[in-house]
Design an enzyme around this catalytic site. Structure first.
Site, PDB file in Angstrom:
ATOM      1  N   ASN A 101      48.998  26.060  27.683  1.00  0.00           N
ATOM      2  CA  ASN A 101      49.486  25.300  26.541  1.00  0.00           C
ATOM      3  C   ASN A 101      48.572  24.138  26.144  1.00  0.00           C
ATOM      4  O   ASN A 101      48.700  23.608  25.047  1.00  0.00           O
ATOM      5  CB  ASN A 101      50.888  24.769  26.895  1.00  0.00           C
ATOM      6  CG  ASN A 101      51.413  23.752  25.924  1.00  0.00           C
ATOM      7  OD1 ASN A 101      51.748  24.067  24.797  1.00  0.00           O
ATOM      8  ND2 ASN A 101      51.478  22.495  26.366  1.00  0.00           N
ATOM      9  N   PRO A 139      53.461  14.428  20.420  1.00  0.00           N
ATOM     10  CA  PRO A 139      52.542  13.293  20.245  1.00  0.00           C
ATOM     11  C   PRO A 139      51.452  13.557  19.212  1.00  0.00           C
ATOM     12  O   PRO A 139      51.025  12.650  18.502  1.00  0.00           O
ATOM     13  CB  PRO A 139      51.956  13.119  21.652  1.00  0.00           C
ATOM     14  CG  PRO A 139      53.053  13.562  22.558  1.00  0.00           C
ATOM     15  CD  PRO A 139      53.698  14.724  21.849  1.00  0.00           C
ATOM     16  N   LYS A 181      43.136  28.622  16.705  1.00  0.00           N
ATOM     17  CA  LYS A 181      44.394  29.339  16.918  1.00  0.00           C
ATOM     18  C   LYS A 181      44.275  30.815  16.549  1.00  0.00           C
ATOM     19  O   LYS A 181      44.922  31.671  17.171  1.00  0.00           O
ATOM     20  CB  LYS A 181      45.521  28.652  16.132  1.00  0.00           C
ATOM     21  CG  LYS A 181      45.813  27.229  16.605  1.00  0.00           C
ATOM     22  CD  LYS A 181      46.159  27.168  18.094  1.00  0.00           C
ATOM     23  CE  LYS A 181      46.507  25.761  18.548  1.00  0.00           C
ATOM     24  NZ  LYS A 181      46.902  25.709  19.975  1.00  0.00           N
ATOM     25  N   GLY A 199      55.152  16.611  25.173  1.00  0.00           N
ATOM     26  CA  GLY A 199      55.347  17.579  24.099  1.00  0.00           C
ATOM     27  C   GLY A 199      55.953  18.901  24.545  1.00  0.00           C
ATOM     28  O   GLY A 199      56.871  18.952  25.369  1.00  0.00           O
ATOM     29  N   TYR A 238      40.746  23.594  13.824  1.00  0.00           N
ATOM     30  CA  TYR A 238      42.013  23.847  14.529  1.00  0.00           C
ATOM     31  C   TYR A 238      42.549  25.236  14.167  1.00  0.00           C
ATOM     32  O   TYR A 238      42.967  26.002  15.043  1.00  0.00           O
ATOM     33  CB  TYR A 238      43.030  22.771  14.154  1.00  0.00           C
ATOM     34  CG  TYR A 238      44.372  22.931  14.836  1.00  0.00           C
ATOM     35  CD1 TYR A 238      44.546  22.540  16.165  1.00  0.00           C
ATOM     36  CD2 TYR A 238      45.464  23.466  14.166  1.00  0.00           C
ATOM     37  CE1 TYR A 238      45.778  22.685  16.802  1.00  0.00           C
ATOM     38  CE2 TYR A 238      46.695  23.618  14.790  1.00  0.00           C
ATOM     39  CZ  TYR A 238      46.845  23.223  16.114  1.00  0.00           C
ATOM     40  OH  TYR A 238      48.060  23.381  16.736  1.00  0.00           O
ATOM     41  N   GLY A 274      48.857  21.258  30.029  1.00  0.00           N
ATOM     42  CA  GLY A 274      49.321  20.350  28.978  1.00  0.00           C
ATOM     43  C   GLY A 274      50.781  20.015  29.180  1.00  0.00           C
ATOM     44  O   GLY A 274      51.531  19.826  28.219  1.00  0.00           O
TER      45      GLY A 274
END
Length: 263
Positions: free
Chosen positions: A92, A196, A164, A21, A160, A17
Site C-alpha cells: 500500500n 493525509p 497507478k 491513512g 501519479y 504504508g
C-alpha cells in the site's frame, strides 16, 4: 448482536504504508478479523509504533523504505521468522505528486522520486512476498493499492496517474504467473478518500470544494466521500476466502452517486 465473522483467522499479514491513512485502517481491520499477526511497515517510525501499540500485542512495527529492496526482503524474512509464514501482503505504500505535473511542465526529477516509491517499491513488495509464499507453500493473497485514476487520464498529476496504470500491469502479470502456486494477486482502486495525502490538497469538510475538486479531475464521487475504513473493508474481502476465486482483478471503490451505486 451477531458476533463478527473472523474472516482472517490465524492469518499473518504485512501492511506497507501502515502508519496512517488506508494502511492504518486496514491493519486495524485485519486485527479485528482475527489475523494472528499484523506487521505494519512504514518510514514513519513513531506513527507506526503508536498504531501497532494501539492495536495490541499481535501487531508490531518494522521500519521499511520500500525503495530499498534489501529492506523489503528483510521485512518479509523477519515476518516469516517471527510468525512462521506470510499469508497476506497489502502493498500500500505510495506518495503523491509534489506539483501539478502537466505534460508541458513535467519535472522528470520529481517523476523519478515518485516512480521509485509507487512502482519500484510495489514491485519489490510483490516479488518478495510471492517468494516467501511459494517457499512456504502458502496459498496467499497479495493486494496492491492502485487508484481510480489507474484506468483514466487526468488534467494534472501525470506521473501519479502513470504510476497507478503501471501497478495494474504488475498485478495482472503477477496474477497469471503466481496462479499455479495458488497465490492470488489483486488491486484495490480507491476514489477520493480522506487521507493525509488528500488532506493536503482539499478540505474534506467543505462539500462544495470537494465536489469541485473531484469534478476537476474527471471523477464524480457524489456528495459523500469515503473514509479509509471503506477501502479497508474491500481489502479484507480480497485478503479473505470470500474472494478465493478472484485473481487478476482491479476492485474499484469509488463511492455513491445521487443515491445510486456507481458502476
Amino acid at each position: 448482536m451477531t458476533e463478527l465473522k473472523k474472516k482472517l483467522h490465524d492469518k499473518v499479514a504485512i501492511v506497507t504504508g501502515g502508519a496512517s491513512g488506508i494502511g492504518e485502517a486496514t491493519a486495524r481491520k485485519f486485527a479485528l478479523h482475527g489475523a494472528r499477526a499484523v506487521v505494519i511497515a512504514d518510514v514513519q517510525d513513531q506513527k507506526g509504533q503508536d498504531v501497532a501499540a494501539s492495536i495490541g500485542p499481535h501487531c508490531n512495527f518494522i521500519h521499511c523504505d520500500v525503495t530499498d529492496e534489501e529492506q523489503v526482503k528483510s521485512l518479509v524474512d523477519s515476518t516469516v521468522q517471527m510468525h512462521g509464514r506470510l499469508d497476506i501482503m497489502f502493498s500500500n505504500a505510495g506518495i503523491f505528486c509534489s506539483s501539478m505535473q502537466t505534460v508541458l511542465e513535467f519535472e522528470l526529477s520529481e517523476y523519478d522520486k515518485l516512480m521509485v516509491v509507487n512502482v519500484r517499491g510495489m514491485a519489490a513488495c510483490v516479488k518478495h512476498a510471492a517468494r516467501a509464499m511459494v517457499e512456504g507453500g502458502v496459498r496467499g493473497s497479495v493486494i496492491c493499492t492502485a487508484s481510480v485514476v489507474a484506468t483514466i487520464g487526468l488534467k494534472w498529476f501525470t506521473d501519479y496517474t502513470m504510476s497507478k496504470h503501471t501497478i495494474l500491469g504488475l498485478m495482472r502479470s503477477a496474477s497469471i504467473q503466481l496462479g499455479a502456486y495458488g497465490i492470488r494477486v489483486n488491486c484495490v482502486s480507491p476514489g477520493t478518500v480522506q487521507t493525509p495525502i488528500t488532506d493536503s490538497l482539499v478540505n474534506f469538510k467543505d462539500v462544495e470544494q470537494m465536489t469541485k475538486f473531484t469534478a476537476s479531475l474527471g471523477i464524480d464521487g457524489g456528495k459523500e466521500f469515503m473514509s479509509p475504513e471503506h477501502v479497508a473493508n474491500a481489502v479484507v474481502f480480497l485478503a479473505s476466502e470470500d474472494s478465493q476465486f478472484i485473481s487478476g482483478h482491479n476492485l474499484v471503490v469509488e463511492g455513491v452517486v445521487d443515491g445510486g451505486q456507481k458502476s
